[in-house]
Design a protein around this motif. Structure first.
Motif, PDB file in Angstrom:
ATOM      1  N   GLY A 377       0.815  -1.201   0.000  1.00  0.00           N
ATOM      2  CA  GLY A 377       0.000   0.000   0.000  1.00  0.00           C
ATOM      3  C   GLY A 377       0.853   1.257   0.000  1.00  0.00           C
ATOM      4  N   ALA A 378       0.339   2.309  -0.631  1.00  0.00           N
ATOM      5  CA  ALA A 378       1.053   3.582  -0.653  1.00  0.00           C
ATOM      6  C   ALA A 378       1.020   4.239   0.720  1.00  0.00           C
ATOM      7  N   CYS A 379       2.037   5.037   1.012  1.00  0.00           N
ATOM      8  CA  CYS A 379       2.141   5.796   2.257  1.00  0.00           C
ATOM      9  C   CYS A 379       1.693   7.241   2.019  1.00  0.00           C
ATOM     10  N   PRO A 380       1.500   8.016   3.076  1.00  0.00           N
ATOM     11  CA  PRO A 380       1.128   9.422   2.889  1.00  0.00           C
ATOM     12  C   PRO A 380       2.167  10.220   2.112  1.00  0.00           C
ATOM     13  N   GLU A 381       3.444   9.779   2.125  1.00  0.00           N
ATOM     14  CA  GLU A 381       4.493  10.542   1.461  1.00  0.00           C
ATOM     15  C   GLU A 381       5.101   9.839   0.248  1.00  0.00           C
ATOM     16  N   ALA A 382       4.705   8.595  -0.046  1.00  0.00           N
ATOM     17  CA  ALA A 382       5.372   7.860  -1.125  1.00  0.00           C
ATOM     18  C   ALA A 382       4.484   6.750  -1.649  1.00  0.00           C
ATOM     19  N   GLY A 383       4.771   6.343  -2.886  1.00  0.00           N
ATOM     20  CA  GLY A 383       4.051   5.229  -3.474  1.00  0.00           C
ATOM     21  C   GLY A 383       4.445   3.905  -2.845  1.00  0.00           C
ATOM     22  N   GLY A 384       3.626   2.903  -3.055  1.00  0.00           N
ATOM     23  CA  GLY A 384       3.904   1.586  -2.495  1.00  0.00           C
ATOM     24  C   GLY A 384       4.876   0.806  -3.358  1.00  0.00           C
ATOM     25  N   PRO A 385       5.795   0.064  -2.753  1.00  0.00           N
ATOM     26  CA  PRO A 385       6.704  -0.801  -3.527  1.00  0.00           C
ATOM     27  C   PRO A 385       5.919  -1.878  -4.274  1.00  0.00           C
ATOM     28  N   SER A 386       6.448  -2.290  -5.403  1.00  0.00           N
ATOM     29  CA  SER A 386       5.817  -3.316  -6.230  1.00  0.00           C
ATOM     30  C   SER A 386       6.511  -4.663  -6.048  1.00  0.00           C
ATOM     31  N   ALA A 387       5.737  -5.732  -6.216  1.00  0.00           N
ATOM     32  CA  ALA A 387       6.280  -7.091  -6.271  1.00  0.00           C
ATOM     33  C   ALA A 387       7.111  -7.434  -5.046  1.00  0.00           C
ATOM     34  N   VAL A 388       6.568  -7.158  -3.856  1.00  0.00           N
ATOM     35  CA  VAL A 388       7.264  -7.464  -2.613  1.00  0.00           C
ATOM     36  C   VAL A 388       6.362  -8.316  -1.734  1.00  0.00           C
ATOM     37  N   HIS A 389       6.970  -8.992  -0.786  1.00  0.00           N
ATOM     38  CA  HIS A 389       6.197  -9.706   0.222  1.00  0.00           C
ATOM     39  C   HIS A 389       5.760  -8.698   1.273  1.00  0.00           C
ATOM     40  N   VAL A 390       4.491  -8.718   1.599  1.00  0.00           N
ATOM     41  CA  VAL A 390       3.869  -7.648   2.373  1.00  0.00           C
ATOM     42  C   VAL A 390       3.550  -8.132   3.786  1.00  0.00           C
ATOM     43  N   ALA A 391       3.796  -7.268   4.761  1.00  0.00           N
ATOM     44  CA  ALA A 391       3.375  -7.464   6.157  1.00  0.00           C
ATOM     45  C   ALA A 391       3.973  -8.725   6.756  1.00  0.00           C
ATOM     46  N   MET A 392       3.171  -9.746   7.007  1.00  0.00           N
ATOM     47  CA  MET A 392       3.608 -10.877   7.817  1.00  0.00           C
ATOM     48  C   MET A 392       4.568 -11.823   7.098  1.00  0.00           C
ATOM     49  N   SER A 393       4.743 -11.650   5.808  1.00  0.00           N
ATOM     50  CA  SER A 393       5.718 -12.445   5.061  1.00  0.00           C
ATOM     51  C   SER A 393       6.888 -11.546   4.707  1.00  0.00           C
ATOM     52  N   ASN A 394       8.095 -12.041   4.907  1.00  0.00           N
ATOM     53  CA  ASN A 394       9.287 -11.273   4.575  1.00  0.00           C
ATOM     54  C   ASN A 394      10.262 -12.171   3.832  1.00  0.00           C
ATOM     55  N   THR A 395       9.720 -13.060   3.007  1.00  0.00           N
ATOM     56  CA  THR A 395      10.552 -14.004   2.274  1.00  0.00           C
ATOM     57  C   THR A 395      10.891 -13.431   0.899  1.00  0.00           C
ATOM     58  N   LEU A 396      11.627 -14.218   0.125  1.00  0.00           N
ATOM     59  CA  LEU A 396      11.904 -13.910  -1.267  1.00  0.00           C
ATOM     60  C   LEU A 396      10.995 -14.755  -2.152  1.00  0.00           C
ATOM     61  N   ASN A 397      10.864 -14.342  -3.414  1.00  0.00           N
ATOM     62  CA  ASN A 397      10.283 -15.231  -4.413  1.00  0.00           C
ATOM     63  C   ASN A 397      11.352 -16.245  -4.827  1.00  0.00           C
ATOM     64  N   THR A 398      10.948 -17.493  -5.074  1.00  0.00           N
ATOM     65  CA  THR A 398      11.908 -18.480  -5.547  1.00  0.00           C
ATOM     66  C   THR A 398      12.408 -18.080  -6.927  1.00  0.00           C
ATOM     67  N   PRO A 399      13.721 -17.960  -7.127  1.00  0.00           N
ATOM     68  CA  PRO A 399      14.225 -17.606  -8.457  1.00  0.00           C
ATOM     69  C   PRO A 399      13.779 -18.616  -9.507  1.00  0.00           C
TER      70      PRO A 399
END
Length: 503
Positions: A377-399
């Motif tokens: 999600g976007a923040c009050p001062e910046a756009g939201g990052p794309s293609a990332v693991h959000v909130a409770m997940s902080n993993t990578l995508n499998t290459p």
């Protein structure tokens, strides 16, 4: 205040944090399964002798916030050097069954000084469904082998692995976890030799107190009040799709916060149920992210926060309720709820994708599990990052290279999902398109959310796009299981994040 000067305390806190990160590196580099070595679906932490979280690596939020309950579950037993404990029981400090925790006591001069702990998502822990992430389980025993707190002797580990698919792989990943704990114990011992055991104990206590002071200061700067929010999960397990309502009341009074989930629906027949440890983990993560994310990641930061959920509700489920999706999907919605509630008191981002887009594939000789990123999600001062693991997940995508090398699949598309982020003064992040072609017969399981209710924008920003699942071009519900023949294609289009502010 302790007798430690600030510089010494900072040095010791940094050393503990570095030890946790080194534990994680040891686990990732020595693991067997792609889920750990590629996606890094694992977490490491250090605890004091009383079982309080002193320091953690910045790994998986849903793992770390619930791990203190796993350590608490083993502190009732006699601790001895070279003795470790294993567990995955969601009702004894676990999350869901594939997440196996290993806890090792650390002694100095014959006295218990700390615990080293790590948690990793294993590619299979038995049960009727390969991969142990069924979309439609209704009881815990349908999701795999339940491990109560058990001494992790070589014999016990062999016997547990024998009840799971591909036991050699399971033993290899468990050895990697044991190696991670040994690294943590070694670093604690080095610190105790350098500074003295009592001084290290004093430093651990002061780290907890310092984190508590910082969180209380952050809460004190916010206005007193109570904010009520509700949201829904998408239950497809019973046949006809229905929505499950979750509610929270966030009450700030001075330097404390109560998060009361009263009004949330009762636990359900499907597997979106959530143990209280996971609910607490998601709630605490959201508070830390919005208040003082730079405070030491320890139990002290959580002391001013009380999490309440009625027994038997979806967010404080009781056995034998199934919980496979509760850890991954319900935890994401709890984080959404708490962020939305605290948005009444301080600036907050729009909703991110709100799902981990869980995919399991299983065939002859393999099981594979991954989560897929999406839009933040976007923040009050910046756009939201794309293609990332959000909130409770902080993993990578499998290459793609690793996936195609190890498993009988071909990735036909892995790209940004253009136009999926919500518009606004600051746009939400874009989701991901991931299309996988089967090269051999296999079974798939999908556990996803935000397929009927989009991630919400904030401050006048537009909602993010709904996620979509399909097989050979035909739509699939958010929770689905089925077979793939060679040449069949499974396509997952993940949600975008909500926009923030009027464009």
């Amino acid at each position: 205040m302790s007798g430690l000067d600030p510089v010494t305390l900072q040095v010791m806190a940094g050393a503990l944090h570095a030890a946790c990160e080194e534990m994680g590196a040891a686990l990732i580099r020595s693991a067997y399964s792609a889920n750990i070595k590629e996606r890094r679906d694992c977490s490491t932490a250090l605890f004091d002798a009383g079982g309080e979280l002193v320091m953690q690596a910045e790994h998986i939020p849903v793992h770390l916030g619930s791990m203190p309950d796993a350590v608490a579950a083993v502190t009732e037993f006699e601790q001895r050097p070279d003795r470790s404990w294993i567990l995955n029981d969601p009702y004894r400090g676990g999350t869901h069954l594939p997440d196996i925790t290993l806890v090792s006591p650390v002694f100095h001069q014959g006295r218990l000084l700390a615990f080293a702990a790590c948690r990793a998502h294993h590619a299979d822990v038995g049960g009727p469904t390969p991969g142990s992430m069924p979309a439609f389980s209704t009881r815990l025993d349908e999701e795999g082998v339940t491990i109560p707190p058990t001494e992790a002797s070589p014999k016990a580990l062999r016997e547990l692995a024998a009840r799971m698919r591909f036991p050699r792989q399971r033993r290899a990943d468990l050895r990697a976890q044991a190696a991670a704990n040994r690294v943590g114990a070694l670093r604690i011992d080095e610190m105790a030799r350098r500074h003295g055991g009592e001084r290290l104990r004093e430093a651990m206590a002061e780290i907890l107190a310092y984190a508590e002071r910082r969180t209380r200061a952050a809460l004190s700067s916010l206005p007193d009040g109570t904010w009520h929010v509700e949201d829904v999960l998408e239950d497809d397990a019973g046949g006809a799709p229905r929505d499950i309502t979750l509610r929270v009341a966030a009450e700030i009074r001075g330097d404390s916060l109560v998060l009361d989930f009263d009004g949330t629906e009762r636990q359900i027949e499907g597997n979106l149920n959530c143990p209280l440890s996971v609910t607490r983990s998601a709630a605490l993560f959201a508070v830390r992210a919005l208040t003082d994310p730079d405070a030491p990641p320890s139990a002290g930061a959580y002391r001013p926060i009380e999490v309440v959920a009625p027994a038997g509700c979806l967010l404080n489920a009781e056995p034998p309720a199934a919980v496979a999706a509760g850890n991954v999907e319900t935890s994401s919605r709890v984080a959404d709820l708490v962020v939305s509630a605290l948005a009444g008191a301080l600036p907050a981002p729009a909703q991110g994708q709100g799902t981990m887009n869980n995919l399991t594939l299983a065939g002859e000789g393999f099981t594979y599990y991954e989560t897929i990123g999406g839009g933040q999600g976007a923040c009050p001062e910046a756009g939201g990052p794309s293609a990332v693991h959000v909130a409770m997940s902080n993993t990578l995508n499998t290459p793609v290279e690793a996936l195609e090398t190890e498993f009988p699949v071909r990735v036909r598309e892995h790209s940004l999902r253009h136009g999926s982020g919500g518009a606004g003064r600051h746009a939400g992040g874009e989701g991901i398109v991931r299309e996988i072609e089967a090269l051999a017969p296999m079974r798939f399981s999908l556990i996803t959310e935000r397929r009927r209710h989009p991630p919400r924008g904030r401050g006048g920003g537009e909602d993010g796009a709904l996620g979509r699942n399909s097989r050979n071009g035909e739509g699939l519900p958010g929770k689905a299981e089925g077979d793939l023949a060679p040449g069949d294609r499974l396509r997952i289009e993940t949600p975008g994040g909500g926009g923030h502010g009027v464009q």
